[in-house]
Design an enzyme around this catalytic site. Structure first.
Site, PDB file in Angstrom:
ATOM      1  N   HIS A   9      25.531  19.518  25.024  1.00 18.69           N
ATOM      2  CA  HIS A   9      25.514  20.974  25.145  1.00 18.69           C
ATOM      3  C   HIS A   9      24.413  21.579  24.269  1.00 18.69           C
ATOM      4  O   HIS A   9      23.697  22.485  24.693  1.00 18.69           O
ATOM      5  CB  HIS A   9      26.860  21.560  24.690  1.00 18.69           C
ATOM      6  CG  HIS A   9      28.024  21.210  25.555  1.00 18.69           C
ATOM      7  ND1 HIS A   9      29.075  20.453  25.103  1.00 18.69           N
ATOM      8  CD2 HIS A   9      28.305  21.512  26.850  1.00 18.69           C
ATOM      9  CE1 HIS A   9      29.965  20.310  26.072  1.00 18.69           C
ATOM     10  NE2 HIS A   9      29.521  20.942  27.142  1.00 18.69           N
TER      11      HIS A   9
ATOM     12  N   GLN B 196      39.333  25.747  38.211  1.00 22.60           N
ATOM     13  CA  GLN B 196      38.692  24.505  38.632  1.00 22.60           C
ATOM     14  C   GLN B 196      39.523  23.275  38.282  1.00 22.60           C
ATOM     15  O   GLN B 196      39.095  22.146  38.497  1.00 22.60           O
ATOM     16  CB  GLN B 196      37.289  24.383  38.048  1.00 22.60           C
ATOM     17  CG  GLN B 196      37.203  24.189  36.556  1.00 22.60           C
ATOM     18  CD  GLN B 196      35.780  24.320  36.035  1.00 22.60           C
ATOM     19  OE1 GLN B 196      35.209  25.414  36.024  1.00 22.60           O
ATOM     20  NE2 GLN B 196      35.185  23.205  35.629  1.00 22.60           N
TER      21      GLN B 196
ATOM     22  N   GLY C 168      23.664  20.360  32.703  1.00 19.89           N
ATOM     23  CA  GLY C 168      23.349  18.950  32.542  1.00 19.89           C
ATOM     24  C   GLY C 168      23.434  18.193  33.850  1.00 19.89           C
ATOM     25  O   GLY C 168      24.270  18.501  34.712  1.00 19.89           O
TER      26      GLY C 168
ATOM     27  N   LYS D 157      24.492  15.243  34.249  1.00 16.13           N
ATOM     28  CA  LYS D 157      25.633  14.321  34.320  1.00 16.13           C
ATOM     29  C   LYS D 157      26.561  14.729  35.462  1.00 16.13           C
ATOM     30  O   LYS D 157      27.049  13.902  36.204  1.00 16.13           O
ATOM     31  CB  LYS D 157      26.399  14.287  33.000  1.00 16.13           C
ATOM     32  CG  LYS D 157      27.590  13.318  33.013  1.00 16.13           C
ATOM     33  CD  LYS D 157      28.243  13.212  31.660  1.00 16.13           C
ATOM     34  CE  LYS D 157      29.069  14.437  31.357  1.00 16.13           C
ATOM     35  NZ  LYS D 157      30.310  14.516  32.190  1.00 16.13           N
TER      36      LYS D 157
END
Length: 292
Positions: A47, A71, A159, A161
């Site tokens: 982060h 979510q 990100g 990822k």
């Protein structure tokens, strides 16, 4: 509500959108660029690397810390998600006290109605994570769209990822004609290759070391993909995890980067990516690697 009096030393922290938007309106009066890093807290070096990039490319940087309920399709996951606001704020302040923090309540974001908007992401939402987490990407799209409307950033940083999420947010921005540039940033890894994640804190030191196998297998899969088919590489990955009782492979897929569709036959003009999800002692770890 504004938590601190903003001066040369106090970091600006907001818990309500009205005071944040008023503060940002004054900043934007001179057409300055605003960078935005949305997070769910439990901040780690990954982060912070997004924040550093934003700081280098914008006049001001906003970081949101908000655990988004819409979510999570599993209530237990929502309940167990780490909430470390005080520690997170200290990390941000140590990086740069001029960063603007927005830590809203659920009511501040959803105004008493925490439900997801329905989105059409042109099928991106039906692949991989979408198969395992129904409604997840509607929740992601809802909160990111809302945050973009509140902050009004010039650039927003995510990100790689969570590459599927990144592609979905880009699609949401495009289809809703939002005036923000979405920037994907490289995965920040621990020295052993394990992708940085808030979930890593649920692992023991020994488990974190064992989990380095995930990235090693991704690197091997990338090498094999140069001369083997996607099916052959997938079978090799599956067998590799079958041999190791410390891991449970949730899925491994090789897709094109644009639409995230499984690869049937390689095309030299397309970009491909491998995606992997592995359980280590019931902790679900996600990783990905570009294959081109």
């Amino acid at each position: 509500m504004f938590a601190l009096n903003f001066n040369k030393t106090a970091m600006p922290i907001f818990y309500g959108k009205a005071s944040l938007t008023a503060f940002l309106k004054a900043l934007k009066a001179d057409n300055s660029k605003v960078g935005f890093v949305p997070t769910m807290g439990a901040l780690h070096q990954g982060h912070l690397s997004l924040m550093q990039k934003s700081l280098s490319e914008n006049d001001s940087t906003v970081v949101s810390i908000f655990v988004n309920p819409t979510q999570f399709n599993n209530p237990d996951d929502l309940a167990k998600y780490p909430r470390t606001l005080d520690v997170d704020i200290k990390k941000i302040e140590n990086l740069d006290p001029k960063i603007i923090v927005y830590a809203p309540t659920v009511d501040d974001i959803y105004e008493g109605n925490p439900t997801s908007q329905s989105f059409d992401f042109d099928g991106l939402e039906n692949q991989m994570e979408g198969k395992f987490r129904p409604g997840h990407f509607d929740g992601v799209g809802t909160v990111v769209k809302r945050l973009f409307e509140i902050v009004g950033p010039t650039n927003a940083y995510f990100g790689e990822k969570d590459f599927q999420q990144l592609q979905i947010i880009k699609k949401m921005v495009s289809k809703n004609k939002l005036n923000v540039k979405v920037i994907g940033c490289p995965i920040f890894r621990q020295t052993n290759g394990l992708a940085m994640s808030s979930r890593n804190e649920l692992l023991t030191t020994q488990e974190k070391e064992k989990a380095s196998l995930i990235y090693k297998i991704l690197l091997a899969a990338k090498a094999k993909f140069e001369t083997n088919s996607a099916i052959a590489v997938t079978k090799w990955v599956e067998k590799s995890f079958e041999k190791n009782a410390d891991f449970k492979l949730d899925y491994f897929e090789i897709t094109d980067e644009a639409m995230l569709l499984p690869v049937i036959r390689k095309n030299k003009n397309k970009k491909y990516r491998a995606f992997i999800v592995v359980f280590v002692n019931n902790v679900r770890l996600i990783d990905t690697i570009s294959l081109n």
